[in-house]
Structure formats: C-alpha cells, structure tokens
Design a protein around this motif. Structure first.
Motif, mmCIF file in Angstrom:
data_model
loop_
_atom_site.group_PDB
_atom_site.id
_atom_site.type_symbol
_atom_site.label_atom_id
_atom_site.label_comp_id
_atom_site.label_asym_id
_atom_site.label_seq_id
_atom_site.Cartn_x
_atom_site.Cartn_y
_atom_site.Cartn_z
ATOM 1 N N ILE A 13 36.760 49.872 33.137
ATOM 2 C CA ILE A 13 36.707 51.360 32.990
ATOM 3 C C ILE A 13 35.080 51.665 33.605
ATOM 4 C CG2 ILE A 13 36.284 53.454 31.432
ATOM 5 C CD1 ILE A 13 38.427 52.126 29.684
ATOM 6 N N ASP A 14 34.341 50.783 33.427
ATOM 7 C CA ASP A 14 32.656 51.382 33.677
ATOM 8 C C ASP A 14 32.654 51.125 35.433
ATOM 9 O OD1 ASP A 14 32.170 52.027 31.015
ATOM 10 O OD2 ASP A 14 31.095 50.012 30.996
ATOM 11 N N LEU A 15 33.374 49.812 35.768
ATOM 12 C CA LEU A 15 33.339 49.817 37.281
ATOM 13 C C LEU A 15 34.277 50.805 37.997
ATOM 14 C CD1 LEU A 15 34.028 45.858 37.031
ATOM 15 C CD2 LEU A 15 31.944 47.064 37.737
ATOM 16 N N LEU A 16 35.273 51.387 37.450
ATOM 17 C CA LEU A 16 36.027 52.105 38.086
ATOM 18 C C LEU A 16 35.317 53.781 38.057
ATOM 19 C CD1 LEU A 16 39.743 51.283 36.904
ATOM 20 C CD2 LEU A 16 38.714 51.151 39.494
ATOM 21 N N VAL A 17 34.625 54.006 36.869
ATOM 22 C CA VAL A 17 33.890 55.234 37.140
ATOM 23 C C VAL A 17 32.769 55.171 37.994
ATOM 24 C CG1 VAL A 17 32.195 56.550 35.392
ATOM 25 C CG2 VAL A 17 34.332 55.669 34.528
ATOM 26 N N ASP A 18 32.305 53.894 38.379
ATOM 27 C CA ASP A 18 31.135 53.736 39.105
ATOM 28 C C ASP A 18 31.562 54.013 40.646
ATOM 29 O OD1 ASP A 18 28.423 53.251 39.976
ATOM 30 O OD2 ASP A 18 29.266 51.211 40.710
ATOM 31 N N ASP A 19 32.859 53.265 40.720
ATOM 32 C CA ASP A 19 33.326 53.318 41.921
ATOM 33 C C ASP A 19 34.949 53.307 41.807
ATOM 34 O OD1 ASP A 19 34.326 53.157 44.761
ATOM 35 O OD2 ASP A 19 33.059 51.298 45.409
ATOM 36 N N GLY A 20 35.675 54.514 41.916
ATOM 37 C CA GLY A 20 37.054 54.453 41.782
ATOM 38 C C GLY A 20 37.930 53.839 43.013
ATOM 39 N N ARG A 21 37.237 53.371 44.043
ATOM 40 C CA ARG A 21 38.087 52.860 45.440
ATOM 41 C C ARG A 21 37.816 51.367 45.244
ATOM 42 N NH1 ARG A 21 36.745 56.211 50.524
ATOM 43 N NH2 ARG A 21 37.910 54.469 51.259
ATOM 44 N N ARG A 22 37.279 50.664 43.969
ATOM 45 C CA ARG A 22 37.401 49.346 43.901
ATOM 46 C C ARG A 22 38.768 48.737 43.948
ATOM 47 N NH1 ARG A 22 32.153 49.336 40.395
ATOM 48 N NH2 ARG A 22 30.782 48.219 42.030
ATOM 49 N N SER A 23 38.970 47.634 44.633
ATOM 50 C CA SER A 23 40.107 47.128 44.732
ATOM 51 C C SER A 23 40.374 45.973 43.613
ATOM 52 C CB SER A 23 40.547 46.156 46.053
ATOM 53 O OG SER A 23 39.319 44.882 45.623
ATOM 54 N N ALA A 24 41.604 45.855 42.970
ATOM 55 C CA ALA A 24 41.956 44.973 41.837
ATOM 56 C C ALA A 24 41.345 43.688 41.946
ATOM 57 C CB ALA A 24 43.547 45.004 41.770
ATOM 58 N N SER A 25 41.297 43.144 43.433
ATOM 59 C CA SER A 25 40.715 41.866 43.856
ATOM 60 C C SER A 25 39.327 41.957 43.228
ATOM 61 C CB SER A 25 40.926 41.407 45.330
ATOM 62 O OG SER A 25 40.400 40.283 45.374
ATOM 63 N N GLU A 26 38.617 43.004 43.891
ATOM 64 C CA GLU A 26 37.009 43.068 43.502
ATOM 65 C C GLU A 26 36.853 43.054 41.686
ATOM 66 O OE1 GLU A 26 33.040 45.807 44.418
ATOM 67 O OE2 GLU A 26 34.896 46.183 45.095
ATOM 68 N N LEU A 27 37.703 43.934 41.423
ATOM 69 C CA LEU A 27 37.412 44.449 40.004
ATOM 70 C C LEU A 27 37.823 43.043 39.055
ATOM 71 C CD1 LEU A 27 39.277 47.562 39.599
ATOM 72 C CD2 LEU A 27 36.850 47.248 38.961
ATOM 73 N N GLY A 28 38.940 42.236 39.647
ATOM 74 C CA GLY A 28 39.123 41.084 38.707
ATOM 75 C C GLY A 28 37.938 40.093 39.093
ATOM 76 N N ARG A 29 37.432 39.795 40.240
ATOM 77 C CA ARG A 29 36.274 39.089 40.337
ATOM 78 C C ARG A 29 35.050 39.523 39.470
ATOM 79 N NH1 ARG A 29 32.121 39.659 43.438
ATOM 80 N NH2 ARG A 29 33.174 41.532 44.747
ATOM 81 N N LEU A 30 34.925 40.604 39.323
ATOM 82 C CA LEU A 30 33.668 41.174 38.621
ATOM 83 C C LEU A 30 33.899 41.104 37.002
ATOM 84 C CD1 LEU A 30 32.683 44.391 40.813
ATOM 85 C CD2 LEU A 30 31.460 42.350 40.601
ATOM 86 N N VAL A 31 35.048 41.057 36.583
ATOM 87 C CA VAL A 31 35.542 40.904 35.219
ATOM 88 C C VAL A 31 35.985 39.316 34.926
ATOM 89 C CG1 VAL A 31 35.417 43.256 34.688
ATOM 90 C CG2 VAL A 31 37.716 41.649 35.063
ATOM 91 N N ASN A 32 36.172 38.244 35.837
ATOM 92 C CA ASN A 32 36.377 37.025 35.815
ATOM 93 C C ASN A 32 37.982 37.044 35.270
ATOM 94 O OD1 ASN A 32 34.122 35.824 36.126
ATOM 95 N ND2 ASN A 32 33.404 36.249 34.236
ATOM 96 N N LEU A 33 38.784 38.157 36.066
ATOM 97 C CA LEU A 33 40.336 37.746 35.817
ATOM 98 C C LEU A 33 40.718 37.789 37.316
ATOM 99 C CD1 LEU A 33 40.949 40.904 33.559
ATOM 100 C CD2 LEU A 33 41.131 38.553 33.027
ATOM 101 N N SER A 34 42.103 37.281 37.335
ATOM 102 C CA SER A 34 42.837 37.383 38.609
ATOM 103 C C SER A 34 43.025 38.690 38.970
ATOM 104 C CB SER A 34 43.993 36.342 38.526
ATOM 105 O OG SER A 34 44.979 37.168 37.851
ATOM 106 N N PRO A 35 43.206 38.818 40.337
ATOM 107 C CA PRO A 35 43.521 40.259 40.840
ATOM 108 C C PRO A 35 44.878 40.728 40.202
ATOM 109 C CG PRO A 35 42.942 38.897 42.550
ATOM 110 C CD PRO A 35 43.085 37.948 41.598
#
Length: 154
Positions: A13-35
């Motif tokens: 949620i924090d990452l999406l609030v910061d940038d709602g255009r982040r991809s699932a791939s980038e989000l997964g990498r930032l929270v240590n999950l698969s896309p």
C-alpha cells in the motif's frame, strides 16, 4: 469492516501510494515476492475495497484553474443534512464538500481560474437552487498554500 493487513500488505500500500504506476514485478521485487504473488495481494486489496483506485495528480495551474478556496455555508435551522449534501453536488467548480456537525453546517472546496470567477461561483452558491435549503450565510477563505500530510494520502 476493518480488514486484517500484514506487513507486506502495508508495504505494498505504501509503495502504491508513493507511485500508483508501479508494476507487479517491481512491487514484488521490493517486498520479496514473485510478481504473481504481489499481483494476487493487490487484487485482494482491490476486491476488499482497501485500494479503491489510482489517481493522476494534476497541476491545475497549468490547466488554468489557479485559485482554490473553501466556502463555509450556514443554513436555516431545521435544514436536513441530506438537503445540504445535495444542494451543490452539480457545481462544476466543486472539488469536494463536507457536511459538518457544528458551525458552519457545510464546507465546500472549489477550484476557479481567478478572483472574478470565484465571485461568480460564490454568487451562484448564495442564490442556491430553486426549492433547495435556505442559506443564511457564507464565508470564503482563499487558499494561499498547501502542505500534504501522510494521513491525507488515500
């Protein structure tokens, strides 16, 4: 209903609030999950209504709407909240409105091009709608600057 969120949900949620255009791939990498796992969590947060949408942030000055103001509204005693809520819903310059407990009865946030436009909007607000609630007073506050807080995100 309050949803149970774990640390990973909150981080997403924090990452999406910061940038709602982040991809699932980038989000997964930032929270240590698969896309795919990140996407499932985002889908679940959306389905639960925790994430309700994604927004583009506009520079209204570039679009010609350079002035914002708050308009306090006071209505005759006995005016119902539902009447106040409906009174200005169709005002094109309305950004948002709030009905309040106490004085004033309502607060409008409007966006206009200049002071002359603001005067015309205030005149329309004061006239009200035919058959609408009786307004007994207004007070207009012009916004000089704005600072966002973390609680205002979302």
């Amino acid at each position: 209903m309050r949803h149970q969120l774990d640390d990973i949900d909150r981080r997403l949620i924090d990452l999406l609030v910061d940038d709602g255009r982040r991809s699932a791939s980038e989000l997964g990498r930032l929270v240590n999950l698969s896309p795919a796992a990140a996407k499932r969590r985002i889908d679940r947060l959306e389905a639960a209504g925790v994430l309700r949408g994604y927004t583009a942030i506009l520079d209204h000055g570039q679009l010609g709407d350079r002035l914002e103001a708050f308009v306090e509204l006071r209505f005759a005693p006995g005016t119902q909240v539902d009447e106040i809520d409906a009174a200005f819903a169709d005002l094109p310059e309305l950004v948002e409105s709030y009905t309040l407990a106490g004085d004033p009865d309502a607060l409008l946030r409007v966006r206009v091009t200049d002071v002359d436009h603001l005067k015309r909007v205030i005149d329309r607000v004061r006239r009200g709608r035919r058959g609408g609630p009786k307004m007994i007073g207004t007070k207009t506050l012009i916004v000089l600057g704005r600072t966002g807080g973390a609680a205002g995100l979302g």
